[in-house]
Design an enzyme around this catalytic site. Structure first.
Site, PDB file in Angstrom:
ATOM      1  N   CYS A  21       0.842  -1.203   0.000  1.00 34.92           N
ATOM      2  CA  CYS A  21       0.000   0.000   0.000  1.00 34.92           C
ATOM      3  C   CYS A  21       0.878   1.254   0.000  1.00 34.92           C
ATOM      4  O   CYS A  21       1.825   1.359   0.786  1.00 34.92           O
ATOM      5  CB  CYS A  21      -0.916   0.004   1.219  1.00 34.92           C
ATOM      6  SG  CYS A  21      -1.995  -1.438   1.311  1.00 34.92           S
ATOM      7  N   SER A 124      -9.330  -3.438   6.639  1.00 28.99           N
ATOM      8  CA  SER A 124      -8.825  -2.222   6.003  1.00 28.99           C
ATOM      9  C   SER A 124      -9.293  -2.122   4.552  1.00 28.99           C
ATOM     10  O   SER A 124      -9.048  -3.024   3.746  1.00 28.99           O
ATOM     11  CB  SER A 124      -7.290  -2.195   6.049  1.00 28.99           C
ATOM     12  OG  SER A 124      -6.822  -2.207   7.377  1.00 28.99           O
ATOM     13  N   CYS A 254      -7.581   8.241  22.183  1.00 32.34           N
ATOM     14  CA  CYS A 254      -6.458   8.937  22.824  1.00 32.34           C
ATOM     15  C   CYS A 254      -6.230  10.303  22.190  1.00 32.34           C
ATOM     16  O   CYS A 254      -5.691  11.214  22.820  1.00 32.34           O
ATOM     17  CB  CYS A 254      -5.191   8.092  22.750  1.00 32.34           C
ATOM     18  SG  CYS A 254      -4.685   7.625  21.081  1.00 32.34           S
ATOM     19  N   ASP A 276       2.515   3.224  18.374  1.00 32.67           N
ATOM     20  CA  ASP A 276       3.105   2.568  17.206  1.00 32.67           C
ATOM     21  C   ASP A 276       3.433   3.541  16.082  1.00 32.67           C
ATOM     22  O   ASP A 276       4.081   3.150  15.101  1.00 32.67           O
ATOM     23  CB  ASP A 276       2.205   1.444  16.685  1.00 32.67           C
ATOM     24  CG  ASP A 276       0.874   1.915  16.166  1.00 32.67           C
ATOM     25  OD1 ASP A 276       0.305   2.864  16.744  1.00 32.67           O
ATOM     26  OD2 ASP A 276       0.373   1.336  15.179  1.00 32.67           O
TER      27      ASP A 276
END
Length: 440
Positions: A21, A124, A254, A276
């Site tokens: 991708c 996704s 968050c 991450d």
């Protein structure tokens, strides 16, 4: 040490993926592990994760599997995962697993396993062709047909699933079309992540990243499409969090919280990082095979990350949206190289979004413009009033089932929906509490 709200994100195959991708944010992690052509997490590493995580006494044990592509580990690995989790569980523990995947390796065996063990699947896709054009096989061919086949498998086996869209230059001008895609495919749970990645070869952002103006227009038009549809059973993660902020409830994302210390990311070999989006050498906290998670939460790398993420630019002081925005996600500041005094990348975009969304919600609550949404918002307001106890954290009530025609009456479900308050009394949503409980 206790860390009751800590979540763990595992990268069992690291950056490795069966797709190429163009807007992937994790591919560059391969530079940290140049000798690992085929990174794979061992059961020994996962055992150490379970022991270290459990020792922190989390209120709910939430494990997210991401990549790269985590299904490259194979079904046998995840069968061992369940056995290890069960072995490390104590009576009353809730072990929840979520897995983000491109869906290419899913088949009947995979889906039977995921449904049996209550995995929450994130699939996704960036919309219908050609909006999904950036998700490609290594030979450049498209993936739409394969991902839609995976979606059919998930539905057939009744696997709980979300859809994850990345907002890029390809689809950022088509929010209404993306919402129609959700409705036409009966996809009631989704989230939209903006592509804001630094350029790999120079200053600025990657060619697929979106501008603040594009982000603001996209989110406002997507919200307007949701309002026009008048059906709150379609859960869009940002909209759900805007509802929480509008009613003065704790947000789930968050991005909208001031605390940036409730996530740890574990790489394939046991190396631990914070968020991450910041798997970088400077933020390496340690390794689960040699150090306790408790010590890693006291490490210089952890403290530096948290301090930087929670430090707000001076211009945020006095902003009317500070309690909602908190300077925005640190990804849109620190990862883009913005200094502490610089304006956050989405500063003006978030101001415009909050102004628009909160204004519309206020009007919908006061006036019966959209009957179902009006009743939905009034129910939240009533529930909040009823449950204003010292330790209470009210959440929006169960959404009406799709197709209800009773002018806003709520359907009664035999078991809680995943966004309902958990019946165990934890004051958390069912999906992040007992929905993934492993019997012990």
């Amino acid at each position: 040490m206790q860390k009751p709200h800590l979540g763990i994100l595992l990268k069992p195959a690291s950056y490795d993926c069966n797709l190429a991708c163009e807007h992937c944010y994790y591919r560059d992690v391969r530079d940290l592990y140049p000798g690992a052509a085929r990174p794979r997490m061992s059961t020994e590493v996962f055992e150490a994760v379970c022991r270290g995580y459990r020792a922190l006494e989390p209120a709910n044990i939430n494990i997210g599997w991401q990549g790269g592509e985590p299904t490259l580990m194979g079904l046998d690995f995840f069968e061992k995962v369940i056995a290890i989790e069960t072995k490390n569980a104590r009576p009353g523990d809730c072990w929840g697993n979520s897995l983000q995947t491109n869906g290419l390796l899913l088949n009947d065996d995979w889906c039977r396993f995921l449904a049996r063990h209550h995995f929450l699947i994130g699939l996704s896709i960036d919309g219908p062709p050609p909006l999904n054009a950036l998700r490609r096989f290594p030979d450049g061919s498209g993936t739409y047909r394969e991902v839609m086949n995976a979606l059919s498998l998930l539905k057939r086996h009744k696997c709980e699933h979300n859809i994850l869209f990345v907002i890029s230059r390809i689809n950022c001008n088509r929010p209404e079309e993306l919402f129609r895609f959700l409705v036409e495919n009966d996809l009631h749970y989704s989230q939209f992540i903006p592509c804001t990645e630094p350029d790999a070869v120079g200053d600025g952002l990657s060619r697929h990243s979106i501008t603040p103006e594009q982000y603001a227009q996209f989110q406002m038009k997507l919200f307007d499409a949701w309002v026009e549809n008048d059906d709150p059973s379609f859960y869009l993660r940002h909209i759900d969090n805007w509802l929480h902020l509008f009613f003065g409830l704790p947000p789930e994302m968050c991005e909208y919280r001031s605390d940036c210390s409730n996530l740890m990311t574990v790489e394939w070999n046991g190396d631990v990082y914070p968020c991450d989006f910041f798997v970088r050498k400077r933020y390496l906290m340690g390794n689960v095979l040699t150090e306790s998670m408790e010590n890693m939460l006291r490490s210089r790398a952890w403290k530096e990350f948290v301090s930087r993420a929670e430090k707000l630019p001076a211009l945020c002081s006095g902003c009317r949206w500070l309690n909602a925005c908190h300077g925005g996600c640190y990804r849109q500041r620190g990862k883009l190289g913005l200094e502490d005094g610089d304006k956050p990348y989405f500063c003006e975009a978030n101001s415009r979004i909050f102004e628009h969304v909160f204004g519309v919600l206020d009007e919908l609550k006061k006036k019966n413009i959209k009957p179902t949404l009006h009743g939905f918002l009034k129910d939240i307001e009533k529930q909040q009033t009823r449950r204003m106890q010292p330790r209470s954290t009210p959440s929006p009530p169960p959404r009406p089932r799709r197709g209800a025609t009773d002018g806003g009456a709520r359907s009664v479900r035999a078991k809680p929906g995943r966004n309902d308050p958990c019946p165990c009394g934890s004051d958390r949503k069912f999906k992040t509490c007992c929905a993934g409980k492993i019997p012990v």
